[in-house]
Design an enzyme around this catalytic site. Sequence first.
Site, PDB file in Angstrom:
ATOM      1  N   ARG A  20      13.180  -4.718  -2.477  1.00  0.00           N
ATOM      2  CA  ARG A  20      12.932  -6.141  -2.737  1.00  0.00           C
ATOM      3  C   ARG A  20      13.182  -6.497  -4.192  1.00  0.00           C
ATOM      4  NH1 ARG A  20      10.389  -8.064   1.938  1.00  0.00           N
ATOM      5  NH2 ARG A  20       9.964  -6.257   3.240  1.00  0.00           N
TER       6      ARG A  20
ATOM      7  N   LYS B 101      13.182   9.139  -9.582  1.00  0.00           N
ATOM      8  CA  LYS B 101      12.374   8.807 -10.764  1.00  0.00           C
ATOM      9  C   LYS B 101      12.202   9.998 -11.708  1.00  0.00           C
ATOM     10  CE  LYS B 101       9.743   5.058  -8.657  1.00  0.00           C
ATOM     11  NZ  LYS B 101       8.422   4.453  -8.452  1.00  0.00           N
TER      12      LYS B 101
ATOM     13  N   GLU C 148       5.634   6.267 -24.156  1.00  0.00           N
ATOM     14  CA  GLU C 148       4.453   7.108 -23.934  1.00  0.00           C
ATOM     15  C   GLU C 148       4.041   7.080 -22.449  1.00  0.00           C
ATOM     16  OE1 GLU C 148       3.151   9.233 -25.647  1.00  0.00           O
ATOM     17  OE2 GLU C 148       0.988   9.411 -25.290  1.00  0.00           O
TER      18      GLU C 148
ATOM     19  N   ASN D 227      10.911   4.583 -14.049  1.00  0.00           N
ATOM     20  CA  ASN D 227      11.405   3.587 -13.083  1.00  0.00           C
ATOM     21  C   ASN D 227      12.196   2.468 -13.758  1.00  0.00           C
ATOM     22  OD1 ASN D 227       9.455   1.977 -14.268  1.00  0.00           O
ATOM     23  ND2 ASN D 227       8.753   1.091 -12.342  1.00  0.00           N
TER      24      ASN D 227
ATOM     25  N   ASP E 221       5.082   1.373 -13.328  1.00  0.00           N
ATOM     26  CA  ASP E 221       4.295   1.350 -12.079  1.00  0.00           C
ATOM     27  C   ASP E 221       2.798   1.222 -12.352  1.00  0.00           C
ATOM     28  OD1 ASP E 221       6.460   1.570 -10.332  1.00  0.00           O
ATOM     29  OD2 ASP E 221       6.468   3.752 -10.456  1.00  0.00           O
TER      30      ASP E 221
ATOM     31  N   GLY F 144       3.918  12.167  -6.940  1.00  0.00           N
ATOM     32  CA  GLY F 144       4.513  11.385  -8.024  1.00  0.00           C
ATOM     33  C   GLY F 144       3.856  10.021  -8.179  1.00  0.00           C
ATOM     34  N   ALA F 145       3.474   9.409  -7.078  1.00  0.00           N
ATOM     35  CA  ALA F 145       2.880   8.068  -7.151  1.00  0.00           C
ATOM     36  C   ALA F 145       1.542   8.106  -7.889  1.00  0.00           C
ATOM     37  CB  ALA F 145       2.696   7.498  -5.746  1.00  0.00           C
TER      38      ALA F 145
ATOM     39  N   ARG G   2      -5.177  15.894  -0.125  1.00  0.00           N
ATOM     40  CA  ARG G   2      -5.201  16.749   1.069  1.00  0.00           C
ATOM     41  C   ARG G   2      -5.080  18.211   0.643  1.00  0.00           C
ATOM     42  NH1 ARG G   2      -0.543  15.376   5.231  1.00  0.00           N
ATOM     43  NH2 ARG G   2       0.674  16.100   3.458  1.00  0.00           N
TER      44      ARG G   2
ATOM     45  N   MET H  80      -1.455   1.490  -2.396  1.00  0.00           N
ATOM     46  CA  MET H  80      -0.207   1.253  -3.123  1.00  0.00           C
ATOM     47  C   MET H  80       0.957   0.950  -2.180  1.00  0.00           C
ATOM     48  SD  MET H  80      -0.834   3.870  -6.337  1.00  0.00           S
ATOM     49  CE  MET H  80       0.882   4.194  -6.596  1.00  0.00           C
TER      50      MET H  80
HETATM   51  P1  ATR Z   1       4.949  10.334  -3.829  1.00  0.00           P
HETATM   52  O1  ATR Z   1       5.993  10.479  -4.879  1.00  0.00           O
HETATM   53  O2  ATR Z   1       5.064   9.086  -2.990  1.00  0.00           O
HETATM   54  O3  ATR Z   1       3.572  10.497  -4.377  1.00  0.00           O
HETATM   55  P2  ATR Z   1       4.807  12.993  -2.791  1.00  0.00           P
HETATM   56  O4  ATR Z   1       4.966  13.584  -4.147  1.00  0.00           O
HETATM   57  O5  ATR Z   1       5.519  13.582  -1.626  1.00  0.00           O
HETATM   58  O6  ATR Z   1       5.244  11.481  -2.777  1.00  0.00           O
HETATM   59  O7  ATR Z   1       3.238  12.933  -2.467  1.00  0.00           O
HETATM   60  C1  ATR Z   1       2.738  12.418  -1.285  1.00  0.00           C
HETATM   61  C2  ATR Z   1       1.221  12.385  -1.382  1.00  0.00           C
HETATM   62  O8  ATR Z   1       0.669  11.852  -0.182  1.00  0.00           O
HETATM   63  C3  ATR Z   1       0.593  13.755  -1.566  1.00  0.00           C
HETATM   64  O9  ATR Z   1      -0.598  13.594  -2.309  1.00  0.00           O
HETATM   65  C4  ATR Z   1       0.289  14.135  -0.107  1.00  0.00           C
HETATM   66  O10 ATR Z   1      -0.714  15.138   0.039  1.00  0.00           O
HETATM   67  P3  ATR Z   1      -0.336  16.705  -0.078  1.00  0.00           P
HETATM   68  O11 ATR Z   1      -0.142  16.989  -1.533  1.00  0.00           O
HETATM   69  O12 ATR Z   1      -1.481  17.420   0.505  1.00  0.00           O
HETATM   70  O13 ATR Z   1       0.933  16.881   0.719  1.00  0.00           O
HETATM   71  C5  ATR Z   1      -0.196  12.819   0.392  1.00  0.00           C
HETATM   72  N1  ATR Z   1      -0.155  12.652   1.870  1.00  0.00           N
HETATM   73  C6  ATR Z   1       0.926  12.461   2.641  1.00  0.00           C
HETATM   74  N2  ATR Z   1       0.579  12.289   3.936  1.00  0.00           N
HETATM   75  C7  ATR Z   1      -0.776  12.346   3.980  1.00  0.00           C
HETATM   76  C8  ATR Z   1      -1.757  12.229   5.007  1.00  0.00           C
HETATM   77  N3  ATR Z   1      -1.408  12.010   6.283  1.00  0.00           N
HETATM   78  N4  ATR Z   1      -3.061  12.340   4.678  1.00  0.00           N
HETATM   79  C9  ATR Z   1      -3.426  12.540   3.392  1.00  0.00           C
HETATM   80  N5  ATR Z   1      -2.547  12.666   2.368  1.00  0.00           N
HETATM   81  C10 ATR Z   1      -1.254  12.580   2.648  1.00  0.00           C
END
Ligand code: ATR
Length: 289
Positions: free
Chosen positions: A22, A72, A85, A94, A109, A136-137, A158, A227
């Site tokens: 977008r 990114k 920084e 980004n 972000d 990363g987020a 998780r 987010m």
């Molecule tokens: P991003 O750059 O969007 O943060 P990422 O680095 O792949 O993408 O991270 C995804 C995040 O969402 C991680 O914190 C992941 O948890 P894990 O580190 O245990 O994999 C979390 N995540 C994804 N699916 C999930 C789910 N169904 N329940 C809880 N956490 C989830």
Amino acid sequence: MTAPSSQPGRYAVIGNPVAHSRSPQIHSLFARQTGIDLEYGLLPAPLDGFAAAVRDFFAQGGRGLNVTVPFKREAWQLAEANLSERARLAGAVNTLWQRDGALHGCNTDGVGLVQDLRRLGADLQGARLLLLGAGGAARGVLQPLAQAGCARLHIVNRTAERARELASDWLRASGATHPAVSAGGLDEAALGGPWDVVVNATSSSLADAPPELPAGLYAPGALAYDMMYGAQPTAFMRQAAADGAAHCADGLGMLVGQAAESFYIWHGVRPDPEPVLQALRAALAAPAR
Ligand code: ATR
């Protein structure tokens, strides 16, 4: 060489995939609002061709790029000699631009998130904040959240180990002693709670499933913020409402906020995000044709 001033400046968002972005719509609305003449397009890049696509874009007179998934981190490496920084601590970029022939990078972000939390009425000064996720987020928003004055920041994920790594990486890189930062697994989300603000930086809502969290996370008046965004409340927002969160919001405002901050970096003018957010919300709510 820069483009002649009579021509609109060229900007784009680079990613793979990028067709859904977008950003062109948002930046065009900002441009109209501020009277700045610009073109903002989509720049798809092959997974192994990010650096070349960035080089070509700027060599052909492009002025600025937004960077989205999955580039990114690579953008951070490309601009490593000239990082803000915010970008240094986020470990991701980004927003790219060139000055005196050198590539510069920032990460907007986290600022976009903090601005949106404030727009929604969250008082971050002294707040207890729970951050869900350690990818990363989550990394990208830690510094602005910490700087916003919250008293406690608890990161749960998780995979608990990733949350602990993120917390210790961040404490080492920032040297910050405030706020108190702790980390653990999702099952430890209530430790130190209840929370004034809970931010979901996991990608769980992509699968329309909430993270597996214990109940009782929300303090009176608390805000739950995802987010991710969508036409309907996300799975996390539905879970938070059921668990007693007083306010629930999705990340559309953060999207507009990060774009506004990129716009400011490139043009030195701060657009008003509010009407743009309303336009995007209306477009999301409209039935697909
Ligand atoms: P991003 O750059 O969007 O943060 P990422 O680095 O792949 O993408 O991270 C995804 C995040 O969402 C991680 O914190 C992941 O948890 P894990 O580190 O245990 O994999 C979390 N995540 C994804 N699916 C999930 C789910 N169904 N329940 C809880 N956490 C989830």
